[in-house]
Motif scaffolding. Sequence first.
Motif, PDB file in Angstrom:
ATOM      1  N   GLN A  62       0.818  -1.221   0.000  1.00 58.82           N
ATOM      2  CA  GLN A  62       0.000   0.000   0.000  1.00 58.82           C
ATOM      3  C   GLN A  62       0.849   1.267   0.000  1.00 58.82           C
ATOM      4  OE1 GLN A  62      -2.501  -0.635   3.424  1.00 58.82           O
ATOM      5  NE2 GLN A  62      -3.771  -2.168   2.400  1.00 58.82           N
ATOM      6  N   LYS A  63       2.039   1.172   0.570  1.00 56.29           N
ATOM      7  CA  LYS A  63       2.936   2.329   0.617  1.00 56.29           C
ATOM      8  C   LYS A  63       3.806   2.437  -0.629  1.00 56.29           C
ATOM      9  CE  LYS A  63       3.121   2.488   5.669  1.00 56.29           C
ATOM     10  NZ  LYS A  63       2.602   3.842   5.837  1.00 56.29           N
ATOM     11  N   GLY A  64       3.605   1.517  -1.574  1.00 56.04           N
ATOM     12  CA  GLY A  64       4.324   1.594  -2.840  1.00 56.04           C
ATOM     13  C   GLY A  64       5.577   0.747  -2.924  1.00 56.04           C
ATOM     14  N   TYR A  65       5.793  -0.109  -1.918  1.00 57.41           N
ATOM     15  CA  TYR A  65       6.976  -0.969  -1.956  1.00 57.41           C
ATOM     16  C   TYR A  65       6.568  -2.322  -2.525  1.00 57.41           C
ATOM     17  CZ  TYR A  65      11.361  -3.190  -0.864  1.00 57.41           C
ATOM     18  OH  TYR A  65      12.568  -3.841  -1.001  1.00 57.41           O
ATOM     19  N   ASN A  66       7.140  -2.679  -3.686  1.00 57.03           N
ATOM     20  CA  ASN A  66       6.705  -3.910  -4.347  1.00 57.03           C
ATOM     21  C   ASN A  66       7.825  -4.910  -4.585  1.00 57.03           C
ATOM     22  OD1 ASN A  66       8.111  -2.587  -6.296  1.00 57.03           O
ATOM     23  ND2 ASN A  66       6.428  -2.446  -7.782  1.00 57.03           N
ATOM     24  N   ARG A  67       8.994  -4.684  -3.964  1.00 55.78           N
ATOM     25  CA  ARG A  67      10.090  -5.654  -4.125  1.00 55.78           C
ATOM     26  C   ARG A  67       9.966  -6.766  -3.087  1.00 55.78           C
ATOM     27  NH1 ARG A  67      14.512  -4.528  -7.173  1.00 55.78           N
ATOM     28  NH2 ARG A  67      13.941  -3.236  -8.960  1.00 55.78           N
ATOM     29  N   ILE A  68       8.788  -7.370  -3.071  1.00 54.72           N
ATOM     30  CA  ILE A  68       8.468  -8.463  -2.161  1.00 54.72           C
ATOM     31  C   ILE A  68       7.930  -9.610  -3.002  1.00 54.72           C
ATOM     32  CG2 ILE A  68       7.053  -9.184  -0.199  1.00 54.72           C
ATOM     33  CD1 ILE A  68       6.742  -6.202   0.487  1.00 54.72           C
ATOM     34  N   VAL A  69       8.405 -10.816  -2.728  1.00 58.67           N
ATOM     35  CA  VAL A  69       7.821 -11.972  -3.418  1.00 58.67           C
ATOM     36  C   VAL A  69       6.348 -12.046  -3.022  1.00 58.67           C
ATOM     37  CG1 VAL A  69       7.903 -14.464  -3.733  1.00 58.67           C
ATOM     38  CG2 VAL A  69      10.026 -13.195  -3.362  1.00 58.67           C
ATOM     39  N   ASP A 217      14.809 -12.310  -9.853  1.00 57.98           N
ATOM     40  CA  ASP A 217      14.033 -12.852 -10.970  1.00 57.98           C
ATOM     41  C   ASP A 217      14.915 -12.918 -12.216  1.00 57.98           C
ATOM     42  OD1 ASP A 217      14.225 -10.279 -11.993  1.00 57.98           O
ATOM     43  OD2 ASP A 217      12.117  -9.778 -11.708  1.00 57.98           O
ATOM     44  N   GLU A 218      14.297 -13.315 -13.346  1.00 59.27           N
ATOM     45  CA  GLU A 218      15.084 -13.512 -14.568  1.00 59.27           C
ATOM     46  C   GLU A 218      15.627 -12.196 -15.131  1.00 59.27           C
ATOM     47  OE1 GLU A 218      10.805 -12.924 -15.444  1.00 59.27           O
ATOM     48  OE2 GLU A 218      11.944 -14.282 -14.146  1.00 59.27           O
ATOM     49  N   LYS A 219      15.061 -11.061 -14.699  1.00 58.85           N
ATOM     50  CA  LYS A 219      15.557  -9.752 -15.159  1.00 58.85           C
ATOM     51  C   LYS A 219      16.653  -9.191 -14.262  1.00 58.85           C
ATOM     52  CE  LYS A 219      11.129  -8.488 -17.260  1.00 58.85           C
ATOM     53  NZ  LYS A 219       9.982  -7.548 -17.236  1.00 58.85           N
ATOM     54  N   GLY A 220      16.948  -9.884 -13.165  1.00 63.43           N
ATOM     55  CA  GLY A 220      18.005  -9.430 -12.261  1.00 63.43           C
ATOM     56  C   GLY A 220      17.514  -8.531 -11.139  1.00 63.43           C
ATOM     57  N   TYR A 221      16.174  -8.384 -10.983  1.00 63.14           N
ATOM     58  CA  TYR A 221      15.632  -7.582  -9.893  1.00 63.14           C
ATOM     59  C   TYR A 221      15.555  -8.434  -8.619  1.00 63.14           C
ATOM     60  CZ  TYR A 221      14.189  -4.322 -13.542  1.00 63.14           C
ATOM     61  OH  TYR A 221      14.180  -3.440 -14.602  1.00 63.14           O
ATOM     62  N   GLY A 222      15.906  -7.814  -7.492  1.00 62.92           N
ATOM     63  CA  GLY A 222      15.889  -8.523  -6.225  1.00 62.92           C
ATOM     64  C   GLY A 222      14.589  -8.323  -5.459  1.00 62.92           C
ATOM     65  N   TYR A 223      14.112  -9.381  -4.807  1.00 64.11           N
ATOM     66  CA  TYR A 223      12.860  -9.340  -4.046  1.00 64.11           C
ATOM     67  C   TYR A 223      13.075 -10.002  -2.679  1.00 64.11           C
ATOM     68  CZ  TYR A 223      10.586  -8.303  -8.506  1.00 64.11           C
ATOM     69  OH  TYR A 223      10.224  -7.716  -9.696  1.00 64.11           O
ATOM     70  N   PHE A 224      12.496  -9.396  -1.641  1.00 63.03           N
ATOM     71  CA  PHE A 224      12.559  -9.990  -0.304  1.00 63.03           C
ATOM     72  C   PHE A 224      11.510 -11.093  -0.166  1.00 63.03           C
ATOM     73  CE2 PHE A 224      14.499  -5.850   0.966  1.00 63.03           C
ATOM     74  CZ  PHE A 224      15.690  -6.376   1.456  1.00 63.03           C
ATOM     75  N   ALA A 225      11.931 -12.171   0.460  1.00 58.34           N
ATOM     76  CA  ALA A 225      11.006 -13.256   0.812  1.00 58.34           C
ATOM     77  C   ALA A 225      11.125 -13.495   2.313  1.00 58.34           C
ATOM     78  CB  ALA A 225      11.359 -14.522   0.037  1.00 58.34           C
ATOM     79  N   ASN A 226      10.256 -14.360   2.834  1.00 59.88           N
ATOM     80  CA  ASN A 226      10.299 -14.789   4.241  1.00 59.88           C
ATOM     81  C   ASN A 226      10.125 -13.607   5.203  1.00 59.88           C
ATOM     82  OD1 ASN A 226      10.744 -16.127   6.661  1.00 59.88           O
ATOM     83  ND2 ASN A 226      12.366 -17.402   5.822  1.00 59.88           N
ATOM     84  N   PHE A 227       8.928 -13.055   5.209  1.00 58.91           N
ATOM     85  CA  PHE A 227       8.581 -11.942   6.100  1.00 58.91           C
ATOM     86  C   PHE A 227       7.937 -12.416   7.403  1.00 58.91           C
ATOM     87  CE2 PHE A 227       9.387  -9.118   2.612  1.00 58.91           C
ATOM     88  CZ  PHE A 227       9.583  -7.875   3.183  1.00 58.91           C
ATOM     89  N   GLU A 228       8.127 -13.672   7.755  1.00 60.58           N
ATOM     90  CA  GLU A 228       7.379 -14.236   8.883  1.00 60.58           C
ATOM     91  C   GLU A 228       7.731 -13.611  10.225  1.00 60.58           C
ATOM     92  OE1 GLU A 228       8.255 -18.355   8.141  1.00 60.58           O
ATOM     93  OE2 GLU A 228       7.571 -17.986   6.095  1.00 60.58           O
ATOM     94  N   ASP A 229       8.900 -12.985  10.315  1.00 62.04           N
ATOM     95  CA  ASP A 229       9.286 -12.307  11.564  1.00 62.04           C
ATOM     96  C   ASP A 229       9.187 -10.788  11.441  1.00 62.04           C
ATOM     97  OD1 ASP A 229       9.755 -14.684  12.766  1.00 62.04           O
ATOM     98  OD2 ASP A 229      11.936 -14.591  12.710  1.00 62.04           O
TER      99      ASP A 229
END
Length: 344
Positions: A62-69, A217-229
Motif C-alpha cells: 500500500q505504501k508503494g513498496y513492491n520488491r516483495i515476493v 528474478d530472470e531480469k536481475g531484480y531482487g525481491y525480499f522473501a520470508n517476512f514471517e518475523d
Amino acid sequence: MSDSNRLNAVAPILKHYQVEPYFVEDFGKIVKVYSNKGTFALKKIVPNSGTDFIRHVHQLYQKGYNRIVPIYPTNDGRYAVLHDKDLYYLMPWLSNDVKENRKERHQQLFRELARLHTLSSKEITVKKEERTEHYEKTIQQFEKNQEFLTGFIEECEKKTYMSPFQLLFCLYFNEIVQALSFSKKKFEEWYEKTKEQEKARMVINHGKISSEHFLFDEKGYGYFANFEDAGFGSPIHDLLPFLSRSLKTNPKRNDECVDWITHYFKYFPFKADEKLLFYSYLSYPLPIIQVVEKYYRKQNPKNELKFVQHLQHQYWYLKNTEYVAMRMTELEQEEQTKEGAPPQ
C-alpha cells in the motif's frame, strides 16, 4: 518420500488455489511446484507463527513498496491454508539466477532494505519516563558486566597456576573492557541527545534479513522473501543480526561490511541519535562476556579446550565488530570535517 507421495501431500492444499501439480521438489520448508498454472513455491510454517506478517506485507504494498515476493490468495481470499496442523502459503517461484557478484548482490539488498525502511517509517510517541527507565536498566547492566569482569580477573591473578582459559582471558581483558566502555559511552551520548525527545522513528523490519531471503528474478531484480518475523521497530533490528552473522569469522579488516552499511545510509540516513545507538549495540561485547560467565559458573571438571575455543572465537568477533564500528565513526568524522561541521 516418493514423488507420488509428495504430490498427494500437496494436492489438497493447492486445490484451494485451483492449481493442479504435475511434479514437486523439496527445498527444506519450501516445495517447488510444477503445475498447470506455472511454477510456484509452497512454504510451510507453524500455525502459532500466525499470519500477522501478511498484514505487514500488505502495508508495504500500500505504501508503494513492491520488491516483495507476492503471496497469492486462495479462491476464497485467504492468504494461508491450514492443513495437517501446519500453515501453508503460496508464492511464485523465482529463478534466483544471480548474475551479480557478491558485492553487487549485497549492495542491491541493502539498497532495497533502505527503501523498505524509508517507505514504512513513521514516528511514534515515547514517554520520557520509559526512555529513562530503559537507560537506567541498560547502564545498570553495563556496570554489572564491568564488575563481573573486574572480579573475575582479580580471581585469576590470585592463582599460582592459571588455567589456559584464565590465561587467555587475562590477555584479552583490556580489549573486552575497552569495547564495553566504548559501547557504554555511545549509549550515554544517545541518552543525552534524546532524553527530552518524545518521538522515535520506527519502520517495518523484515526480521530475517539474509542473502538467502533476497531472491532474483530472470531480469536481475531482487525481491525480499520470508517476512514471517516482520514487525515494527527500530531499523537497527534489521541491520545488527545480519552484521553479527557476517562478522563471525576469523579476524580481518571487514571493509565489505563497512561498504554495506555506508551504502544503506545513502538511501536511509540514520539520525545522529540512531547512529549512537547503533554503534553502542554493535560494539557491546556481550557474547564474549557470556562465555566468561558460563566458564565461571561451570562446575569442575571443565572442558578447557572447548572453552578456550569459544573464547577465542568470540574475541575474533569482538575485534571484527570493533573494526567496523571504528571505521564507520572515522568515515563519519571525515565527512563532517569536509562539510565543516563540528563532530557529533
